[in-house]
Design an enzyme around this catalytic site. Structure first.
Site, short mmCIF file in Angstrom:
data_model
loop_
_atom_site.label_atom_id
_atom_site.label_comp_id
_atom_site.label_asym_id
_atom_site.label_seq_id
_atom_site.Cartn_x
_atom_site.Cartn_y
_atom_site.Cartn_z
N ASP A 28 -0.87 -3.41 7.38
CA ASP A 28 -1.24 -2.61 6.21
C ASP A 28 -2.55 -1.89 6.49
OD1 ASP A 28 -0.39 -2.88 2.91
OD2 ASP A 28 -2.32 -1.96 3.44
N GLY A 91 3.62 -3.05 -9.65
CA GLY A 91 2.53 -2.49 -8.85
C GLY A 91 2.98 -1.81 -7.58
N SER A 93 3.67 1.05 -5.07
CA SER A 93 3.12 2.40 -4.90
C SER A 93 3.90 3.22 -3.87
CB SER A 93 1.64 2.34 -4.50
OG SER A 93 1.48 1.67 -3.26
N HIS A 98 9.47 -3.02 0.64
CA HIS A 98 8.65 -3.65 1.69
C HIS A 98 8.23 -5.04 1.26
CE1 HIS A 98 6.19 -1.05 -0.91
NE2 HIS A 98 5.23 -1.95 -0.79
N HIS A 100 5.30 -7.66 1.72
CA HIS A 100 3.95 -7.93 2.20
C HIS A 100 3.91 -9.34 2.77
CE1 HIS A 100 1.82 -4.61 -0.10
NE2 HIS A 100 2.90 -4.71 -0.85
#
Ligand code: AMP
Length: 112
Positions: A28, A91, A93, A98, A100
């Site tokens: 990230d 949340g 964006s 994906h 995390h």
């Protein structure tokens, strides 16, 4: 085209840590923990809310890869967190599904 599709297509750079026929993992750009990796399907799925039963094999594959990537990063023993932010309230964006992979410190709970 989303940012993550551009990373898959190598139109923009990323620090890639894993790739196979079905998925890609990269660090990230704004890490929220000492280790913060994003694991994405190469297939363009907008969010968890768009997952269909035909995606079962792909998503199962990604969960196994997530565990392996976490192990490679040395996160297994102390632990880590997998997060899939979904749509506005979640949340999200970037509208390319994906996972995390967050680790390297004790993570707080509950999320904000
Ligand atoms: P989310 O808010 O769950 O949609 O997560 C999107 C993530 O993508 C955020 O953690 C961003 O820091 C990350 N991100 C945005 N642009 C890039 C990029 N060019 N390379 C790597 N990660 C990125």
């Amino acid at each position: 085209m989303t940012l993550f599709k551009k990373i898959i297509d190598r139109q923009i750079p990323a620090n890639i840590v894993y790739e196979d026929d079905l998925c890609l993992a990269f660090r990230d750009i704004s890490p929220q923990a000492p280790t913060h990796i994003l694991l994405i399907p190469k297939q363009e799925i907008r969010s968890m809310a768009d997952v269909r039963s035909g995606d079962q094999t792909l998503l199962g594959h990604m969960m196994v890869r997530a565990s392996e990537i976490a192990a490679t990063e040395g996160l297994s023993k102390d632990g880590y967190r997998l997060v899939i932010n979904t749509n506005e309230n979640g949340g999200q964006s970037v509208y390319h599904l994906h996972i995390h992979i967050l680790g390297g410190r004790a993570l707080t709970w509950p999320p904000g």
